[in-house]
Design a protein around this motif. Sequence first.
Motif, PDB file in Angstrom:
ATOM      1  N   GLU A 157       1.006  -1.004  -0.006  1.00 12.05           N
ATOM      2  CA  GLU A 157      -0.233  -0.030  -0.106  1.00 12.05           C
ATOM      3  C   GLU A 157       0.837   1.173   0.095  1.00 12.05           C
ATOM      4  O   GLU A 157       1.785   1.485   0.896  1.00 12.05           O
ATOM      5  CB  GLU A 157      -0.745  -0.051   1.207  1.00 12.05           C
ATOM      6  CG  GLU A 157      -1.957   0.805   1.061  1.00 12.05           C
ATOM      7  CD  GLU A 157      -2.986   0.625   2.347  1.00 12.05           C
ATOM      8  OE1 GLU A 157      -2.650   1.040   3.462  1.00 12.05           O
ATOM      9  OE2 GLU A 157      -4.101  -0.105   2.250  1.00 12.05           O
ATOM     10  N   CYS A 158       0.627   2.230  -0.855  1.00 11.63           N
ATOM     11  CA  CYS A 158       1.316   3.430  -0.790  1.00 11.63           C
ATOM     12  C   CYS A 158       0.859   4.305   0.318  1.00 11.63           C
ATOM     13  O   CYS A 158      -0.264   4.425   0.762  1.00 11.63           O
ATOM     14  CB  CYS A 158       0.821   4.188  -1.970  1.00 11.63           C
ATOM     15  SG  CYS A 158       1.338   5.998  -2.109  1.00 11.63           S
ATOM     16  N   PRO A 159       1.984   4.495   1.379  1.00 10.87           N
ATOM     17  CA  PRO A 159       1.833   5.227   2.436  1.00 10.87           C
ATOM     18  C   PRO A 159       1.142   6.634   2.092  1.00 10.87           C
ATOM     19  O   PRO A 159       0.498   7.319   3.197  1.00 10.87           O
ATOM     20  CB  PRO A 159       2.994   5.398   3.024  1.00 10.87           C
ATOM     21  CG  PRO A 159       4.017   5.280   2.247  1.00 10.87           C
ATOM     22  CD  PRO A 159       3.345   4.263   1.006  1.00 10.87           C
ATOM     23  N   TYR A 160       1.197   7.285   1.068  1.00 16.69           N
ATOM     24  CA  TYR A 160       0.750   8.752   0.796  1.00 16.69           C
ATOM     25  C   TYR A 160      -0.998   8.643   0.328  1.00 16.69           C
ATOM     26  O   TYR A 160      -1.703   9.413   0.873  1.00 16.69           O
ATOM     27  CB  TYR A 160       1.641   9.395  -0.078  1.00 16.69           C
ATOM     28  CG  TYR A 160       3.094   9.394   0.395  1.00 16.69           C
ATOM     29  CD1 TYR A 160       3.332  10.081   1.167  1.00 16.69           C
ATOM     30  CD2 TYR A 160       3.736   8.354  -0.391  1.00 16.69           C
ATOM     31  CE1 TYR A 160       4.665  10.107   1.673  1.00 16.69           C
ATOM     32  CE2 TYR A 160       4.973   8.512   0.222  1.00 16.69           C
ATOM     33  CZ  TYR A 160       5.424   9.482   1.193  1.00 16.69           C
ATOM     34  OH  TYR A 160       6.891   9.347   1.622  1.00 16.69           O
ATOM     35  N   LEU A 217       8.805   5.891  -3.471  1.00 20.90           N
ATOM     36  CA  LEU A 217       8.566   4.745  -2.529  1.00 20.90           C
ATOM     37  C   LEU A 217       9.849   4.251  -2.039  1.00 20.90           C
ATOM     38  O   LEU A 217       9.828   2.913  -1.378  1.00 20.90           O
ATOM     39  CB  LEU A 217       7.432   3.674  -2.969  1.00 20.90           C
ATOM     40  CG  LEU A 217       6.187   4.290  -3.432  1.00 20.90           C
ATOM     41  CD1 LEU A 217       5.383   3.188  -4.012  1.00 20.90           C
ATOM     42  CD2 LEU A 217       5.231   4.945  -2.307  1.00 20.90           C
ATOM     43  N   THR A 218      11.106   4.680  -2.541  1.00 21.37           N
ATOM     44  CA  THR A 218      12.259   4.052  -2.182  1.00 21.37           C
ATOM     45  C   THR A 218      12.587   4.311  -0.923  1.00 21.37           C
ATOM     46  O   THR A 218      13.368   3.543  -0.255  1.00 21.37           O
ATOM     47  CB  THR A 218      13.395   4.349  -3.167  1.00 21.37           C
ATOM     48  OG1 THR A 218      13.330   5.874  -3.183  1.00 21.37           O
ATOM     49  CG2 THR A 218      13.100   4.060  -4.571  1.00 21.37           C
ATOM     50  N   ALA A 219      12.257   5.151  -0.131  1.00 19.80           N
ATOM     51  CA  ALA A 219      12.732   5.645   1.035  1.00 19.80           C
ATOM     52  C   ALA A 219      12.213   4.657   2.218  1.00 19.80           C
ATOM     53  O   ALA A 219      12.705   4.257   3.364  1.00 19.80           O
ATOM     54  CB  ALA A 219      12.312   6.975   1.617  1.00 19.80           C
ATOM     55  N   ARG A 273       8.059   4.118  -7.226  1.00 16.32           N
ATOM     56  CA  ARG A 273       7.328   5.328  -7.367  1.00 16.32           C
ATOM     57  C   ARG A 273       5.866   4.738  -7.574  1.00 16.32           C
ATOM     58  O   ARG A 273       5.480   3.757  -8.304  1.00 16.32           O
ATOM     59  CB  ARG A 273       7.343   6.001  -8.540  1.00 16.32           C
ATOM     60  CG  ARG A 273       6.892   7.565  -8.348  1.00 16.32           C
ATOM     61  CD  ARG A 273       7.602   8.546  -9.536  1.00 16.32           C
ATOM     62  NE  ARG A 273       8.874   8.805  -9.119  1.00 16.32           N
ATOM     63  CZ  ARG A 273       9.273   9.835  -8.461  1.00 16.32           C
ATOM     64  NH1 ARG A 273       8.220  10.363  -7.752  1.00 16.32           N
ATOM     65  NH2 ARG A 273      10.494  10.048  -8.276  1.00 16.32           N
ATOM     66  N   CYS A 274       4.752   5.446  -6.798  1.00 13.62           N
ATOM     67  CA  CYS A 274       3.331   5.192  -6.842  1.00 13.62           C
ATOM     68  C   CYS A 274       2.889   5.686  -8.299  1.00 13.62           C
ATOM     69  O   CYS A 274       3.092   6.688  -8.673  1.00 13.62           O
ATOM     70  CB  CYS A 274       2.714   5.899  -5.850  1.00 13.62           C
ATOM     71  SG  CYS A 274       0.904   5.476  -5.857  1.00 13.62           S
ATOM     72  N   ALA A 275       2.205   4.745  -8.811  1.00 17.02           N
ATOM     73  CA  ALA A 275       1.476   5.115 -10.259  1.00 17.02           C
ATOM     74  C   ALA A 275       0.273   5.898  -9.946  1.00 17.02           C
ATOM     75  O   ALA A 275      -0.008   6.696 -11.002  1.00 17.02           O
ATOM     76  CB  ALA A 275       1.162   3.882 -10.860  1.00 17.02           C
ATOM     77  N   HIS A 276      -0.354   6.040  -8.672  1.00 18.39           N
ATOM     78  CA  HIS A 276      -1.436   6.988  -8.527  1.00 18.39           C
ATOM     79  C   HIS A 276      -1.160   8.378  -8.120  1.00 18.39           C
ATOM     80  O   HIS A 276      -1.686   9.310  -8.781  1.00 18.39           O
ATOM     81  CB  HIS A 276      -2.109   6.222  -7.619  1.00 18.39           C
ATOM     82  CG  HIS A 276      -2.851   4.997  -7.951  1.00 18.39           C
ATOM     83  ND1 HIS A 276      -3.723   4.549  -9.010  1.00 18.39           N
ATOM     84  CD2 HIS A 276      -2.207   3.572  -7.874  1.00 18.39           C
ATOM     85  CE1 HIS A 276      -3.581   3.327  -8.998  1.00 18.39           C
ATOM     86  NE2 HIS A 276      -2.987   2.680  -8.291  1.00 18.39           N
TER      87      HIS A 276
END
Length: 146
Positions: free
Chosen positions: A120-123, A142-144, A134-137
């Motif tokens: 899940e993307c945290p953002y 997301l590398t960090a 990197r989130c596609a949305h």
Amino acid sequence: MLSEFKRFALRGNVLDLAVGVVIGAAFNQIVNSLVNDVIMPPLGFLVGKMDFSNLYLNLSLTPYASLAEAREAGAPVIAYGLFLNNLLNFLIVAFAVFLLVRQVNRWRPTPPPEPPKTKECPYCLSTVPVKATRCAHCTSDLTAES
């Protein structure tokens, strides 16, 4: 033609099938012994000797004392008793095989769970592949997190 047959006979799936047939025949003896020697004696003791083999429906106008007598005379009959016997035998064998396979499956180790394929993307809380950088949305980096 001989070399072609040799290639066919020595292919992996043909040998696997042959091994399966041999093991299946041996397994058949185990199941039959389980049913006949372990399950049926107590079941026969509890229920009594159940034999439906002489139950039949006579389709002719002539009465017969038994199924064997009707068949010997060539009378048309529906031998539903034999069907019931075969059905009961099948159910007992199927249940015995179920119990055997169930026990064998308990002895097998459980396979480790597969690693997740998404995260899940945290953002933006969208689902993205685990390997995504990197989130596609929302295009967040997301590398960090890794």
